[in-house]
Write a protein that holds these residues in place. Structure first.
Motif, short mmCIF file in Angstrom:
data_model
loop_
_atom_site.label_atom_id
_atom_site.label_comp_id
_atom_site.label_asym_id
_atom_site.label_seq_id
_atom_site.Cartn_x
_atom_site.Cartn_y
_atom_site.Cartn_z
N LEU A 130 0.81 -1.21 0.00
CA LEU A 130 0.00 0.00 0.00
C LEU A 130 0.86 1.27 0.00
CD1 LEU A 130 -3.03 0.47 0.20
CD2 LEU A 130 -2.80 0.47 2.68
N ALA A 131 1.90 1.26 0.82
CA ALA A 131 2.72 2.46 1.00
C ALA A 131 3.40 2.86 -0.30
CB ALA A 131 3.76 2.24 2.08
N HIS B 236 -3.97 3.15 -5.23
CA HIS B 236 -3.81 3.23 -3.79
C HIS B 236 -5.16 3.28 -3.07
CE1 HIS B 236 -3.36 5.56 0.01
NE2 HIS B 236 -2.47 4.61 0.22
N ARG C 39 -6.68 0.74 -0.38
CA ARG C 39 -6.75 1.18 1.02
C ARG C 39 -8.20 1.14 1.53
NH1 ARG C 39 -3.35 5.04 4.74
NH2 ARG C 39 -4.96 5.71 6.17
N PHE D 67 -9.25 -0.40 10.60
CA PHE D 67 -8.24 0.36 11.36
C PHE D 67 -8.77 1.70 11.87
CE2 PHE D 67 -5.84 -2.66 8.86
CZ PHE D 67 -4.92 -3.12 9.78
N PHE E 96 -0.60 -8.77 16.01
CA PHE E 96 -0.72 -9.15 14.60
C PHE E 96 -1.12 -10.58 14.41
CE2 PHE E 96 1.12 -5.25 13.19
CZ PHE E 96 0.43 -5.10 12.01
N GLY F 65 4.03 -2.62 10.99
CA GLY F 65 3.45 -2.60 12.33
C GLY F 65 4.39 -3.09 13.41
N THR G 116 8.09 -0.58 13.97
CA THR G 116 7.76 0.78 14.41
C THR G 116 7.22 0.76 15.83
OG1 THR G 116 5.67 0.46 13.30
CG2 THR G 116 7.30 1.78 12.14
N PHE H 154 10.38 8.91 4.77
CA PHE H 154 9.94 8.05 3.67
C PHE H 154 10.20 8.80 2.38
CE2 PHE H 154 7.10 4.93 6.06
CZ PHE H 154 7.90 3.85 5.72
N ARG I 285 9.78 9.76 -1.80
CA ARG I 285 8.95 9.88 -3.00
C ARG I 285 9.88 10.09 -4.18
NH1 ARG I 285 5.93 8.25 0.34
NH2 ARG I 285 3.97 9.20 1.03
N SER J 193 5.15 11.95 12.50
CA SER J 193 5.72 10.60 12.60
C SER J 193 4.86 9.53 11.94
CB SER J 193 5.93 10.22 14.07
OG SER J 193 6.75 11.17 14.67
N GLY K 146 3.23 10.19 9.18
CA GLY K 146 3.04 10.67 7.83
C GLY K 146 1.87 11.63 7.77
N HIS L 133 -1.29 8.64 2.37
CA HIS L 133 -0.57 7.48 2.94
C HIS L 133 -0.49 7.54 4.46
CE1 HIS L 133 0.79 5.64 -0.81
NE2 HIS L 133 1.00 6.86 -1.28
N CYS M 91 -0.43 6.87 8.10
CA CYS M 91 -0.29 5.51 8.63
C CYS M 91 -1.64 4.84 8.90
CB CYS M 91 0.52 5.56 9.93
SG CYS M 91 0.66 3.94 10.69
C1 HEM Z 1 4.53 3.93 16.12
C2 HEM Z 1 4.20 3.12 15.16
C3 HEM Z 1 4.12 3.50 13.70
C4 HEM Z 1 4.72 4.52 13.01
C5 HEM Z 1 5.66 5.58 13.55
C6 HEM Z 1 4.30 4.41 11.64
C7 HEM Z 1 4.67 5.29 10.63
C8 HEM Z 1 4.14 5.31 9.36
C9 HEM Z 1 4.37 6.33 8.38
C10 HEM Z 1 5.30 7.52 8.55
C11 HEM Z 1 3.65 6.04 7.29
C12 HEM Z 1 3.51 6.89 6.04
C13 HEM Z 1 4.17 6.30 4.83
C14 HEM Z 1 4.30 7.27 3.69
O1 HEM Z 1 3.79 8.39 3.69
O2 HEM Z 1 4.99 6.87 2.74
C15 HEM Z 1 2.97 4.79 7.57
C16 HEM Z 1 2.17 4.14 6.68
C17 HEM Z 1 1.63 2.90 6.94
N1 HEM Z 1 1.62 2.23 8.16
FE1 HEM Z 1 2.44 2.84 9.85
N2 HEM Z 1 3.48 3.33 11.52
C18 HEM Z 1 3.33 2.75 12.75
C19 HEM Z 1 2.56 1.66 13.07
C20 HEM Z 1 1.84 0.95 12.17
C21 HEM Z 1 1.04 -0.20 12.51
C22 HEM Z 1 0.81 -0.77 13.91
C23 HEM Z 1 0.55 -0.66 11.34
C24 HEM Z 1 -0.33 -1.83 11.22
C25 HEM Z 1 -1.39 -1.93 10.61
C26 HEM Z 1 1.00 0.22 10.27
C27 HEM Z 1 0.69 0.10 8.94
C28 HEM Z 1 0.95 1.05 7.98
C29 HEM Z 1 0.52 0.94 6.59
C30 HEM Z 1 -0.23 -0.21 5.97
C31 HEM Z 1 0.95 2.09 5.95
C32 HEM Z 1 0.75 2.48 4.49
C33 HEM Z 1 -0.49 3.30 4.38
C34 HEM Z 1 -0.75 3.80 2.99
O3 HEM Z 1 0.18 3.89 2.19
O4 HEM Z 1 -1.91 4.11 2.69
N3 HEM Z 1 1.78 1.18 10.82
N4 HEM Z 1 3.26 4.39 8.84
#
Ligand code: HEM
Length: 419
Positions: A96-97, A104, A108, A115, A159, A252, A255, A301, A303, A353, A355, A359, A361
């Motif tokens: 997805l990211a 996308h 999503r 979520f 998870f 997940g 992080t 991240f 681009r 943090s 994002g 996208h 999170c």
């Molecule tokens: C403290 C914990 C976390 C941090 C700091 C974090 C950080 C981020 C960031 C910065 C992005 C943005 C990516 C972008 O703009 O390119 C992101 C996207 C994402 N995160 Fe997290 N994340 C965390 C926990 C989690 C958890 C627990 C999951 C579990 C489901 C998760 C799943 C995702 C997914 C699937 C994306 C992509 C979303 C998209 O592209 O639409 N993250 N995360």
């Protein structure tokens, strides 16, 4: 206007090498980033053996990049600064990211309902039970390596239940996730980002798991929900499920593990604020938000610019890599008062943090829930936590995490006085 561009001469040289994982071995280079935000906020960073990238350092500019997917693509070159080989890029693009619109949003959409805050709130009791079980196990040991023995099990177990994975596979998957995200660290066996063997191994596991699940009646978990959902007019293939699974488990796991262990270390270094949280646990939710700002688990991240554009007076050419530095944006003095200090009362706290934009999170509400319950249970179980060795950081230019945090967990104050 700063006329530096990737194809032309490099911009004003900084004293910091953001591409090198060694730069972050002892923590983020906040002093250098502060100076660059002032003098060169869209900073050209050369790289060895491949084109360099633009490091976007100010809050407003990171927001702008994140909000304009039509200019800054997540799919074109993936989301890390090291250009992946074609085969890896193909797999990364199933995540997805690393998708651009409209693909996308089609992917999503069906996931997001699982979520949303209300859906995540329904998991509170279960996540609390998992936290209590982890603290009970830690009580048995007292001296622990906190990152792997206390923090890591939480996202792994959450998870495992979320996806309905066989319990005996949970720690195997956690180790694979760690290899994928920590592969710049020699302790995890790699030299580049994203251990591709581990990524392929986890995707193969997921593909097999999905195929087996299709043979059975659906159950109420995320695996069945994904397999029966409609993604832009068709179901998800097992191959795509593999990429999705790798993304969710790696995104997940590490992080969250990072947030919990850096969070504890930060509180140990701010004992007054730790004491405040003990006295009033209702402050913990806000403290978790500040932990995530102050010790953001991901530095950046990436681009890729799809067209020529200008950002903060800097010309960026189509094809250039652009990295959004959350580590710097979160300390932007035009947005945050005293940005270099840790303050559990900070409010509002518009850190980046998780994002921003399309996208943002997907797991942010889950991560916040895990953070709050984990610290509530940790502080309720242990009257005192003491560092008993040197914390060790992961060698990584992306993951802002610890790999070792030796602590003593004490249920009663008198234990430390040797009474
Ligand atoms: C403290 C914990 C976390 C941090 C700091 C974090 C950080 C981020 C960031 C910065 C992005 C943005 C990516 C972008 O703009 O390119 C992101 C996207 C994402 N995160 Fe997290 N994340 C965390 C926990 C989690 C958890 C627990 C999951 C579990 C489901 C998760 C799943 C995702 C997914 C699937 C994306 C992509 C979303 C998209 O592209 O639409 N993250 N995360």
């Amino acid at each position: 206007m700063n006329v530096a561009s990737a194809s032309g001469s490099s911009g004003p040289s900084g004293s910091v090498d953001l591409a090198s994982p060694d730069t972050f071995l002892h923590g983020a280079p906040h002093e250098a980033l502060t100076a660059l935000r002032r003098t060169d906020p869209v900073h050209w960073q050369p790289m060895d053996g491949e084109p360099g990238f633009w490091a976007v350092l100010r809050h407003a500019d990171v927001v702008r990049v994140a909000r304009h997917a039509e200019i800054f693509s997540a799919s074109e070159g993936g989301i890390v600064i090291e250009d992946p080989p074609p085969q890896t890029l193909a797999r990364v693009r199933t995540m997805l990211a690393a998708m651009d619109p409209p693909r996308h949003s089609a992917h999503r959409g069906p996931l997001s309902e699982h979520f949303r805050p209300r859906a995540i709130a329904r998991r509170e009791e279960r996540v609390r039970d998992i936290c209590r079980a982890i603290m009970a196990e830690a009580r048995e040991r007292a001296d622990v390596e906190f990152v792997h023995e206390v923090a890591a099990p939480l996202p792994t177990r959450v998870f495992g239940e979320f996806f309905g994975l066989p319990r005996q596979d949970w720690s195997y998957l956690q180790k694979l996730a760690e290899r994928i995200t920590s592969s710049q660290d020699p302790d995890f066996g790699g030299s580049g980002y994203g251990d591709d063997d581990a990524g392929a191994e986890m995707a193969a596991y997921a593909i097999e798991f999905a195929a087996a699940r299709r043979q059975h009646d659906p159950v109420e978990d995320l695996t069945s929900a994904i397999l029966r959902a409609d993604f832009g007019g068709h179901p998800m293939s097992d191959f795509d499920f593999g990429g999705f699974f790798v993304q969710l488990v790696t995104a997940g796991n590490d992080t969250t593990k990072g947030m919990l262990s850096s969070g504890l270390l930060t509180l140990l270094r701010h004992p007054d604020q730790m004491a405040e949280l003990r006295a009033d646990p209702s402050l913990i939710a806000r403290a978790v938000e500040e932990i995530v700002r102050y010790e953001n688990p991901l530095h950046y991240f990436r681009r890729t610019a799809l067209v020529d554009t200008v950002l903060a007076d800097t010309r960026i050419s189509a094809g250039d890599k652009v990295a959004m530095y959350y580590t710097s944006a979160n300390r932007d003095e035009t947005v945050f008062d005293n940005p270099q200090s840790f303050n559990i009362h900070r409010h509002p706290n518009p850190h980046l943090s998780f994002g921003m934009g399309a996208h943002f999170c997907l797991g942010a509400h889950l991560a916040r829930l895990e953070g709050r319950l984990f610290f509530e249970e940790l502080l309720a179980t242990f009257a005192r936590v003491e560092l008993i060795g040197e914390p060790v950081r992961i060698r990584s230019n992306l993951n802002n995490s610890l790999k070792g945090l030796p602590v003593r967990l004490m249920t009663e104050i008198r234990q430390i006085r040797g009474v």
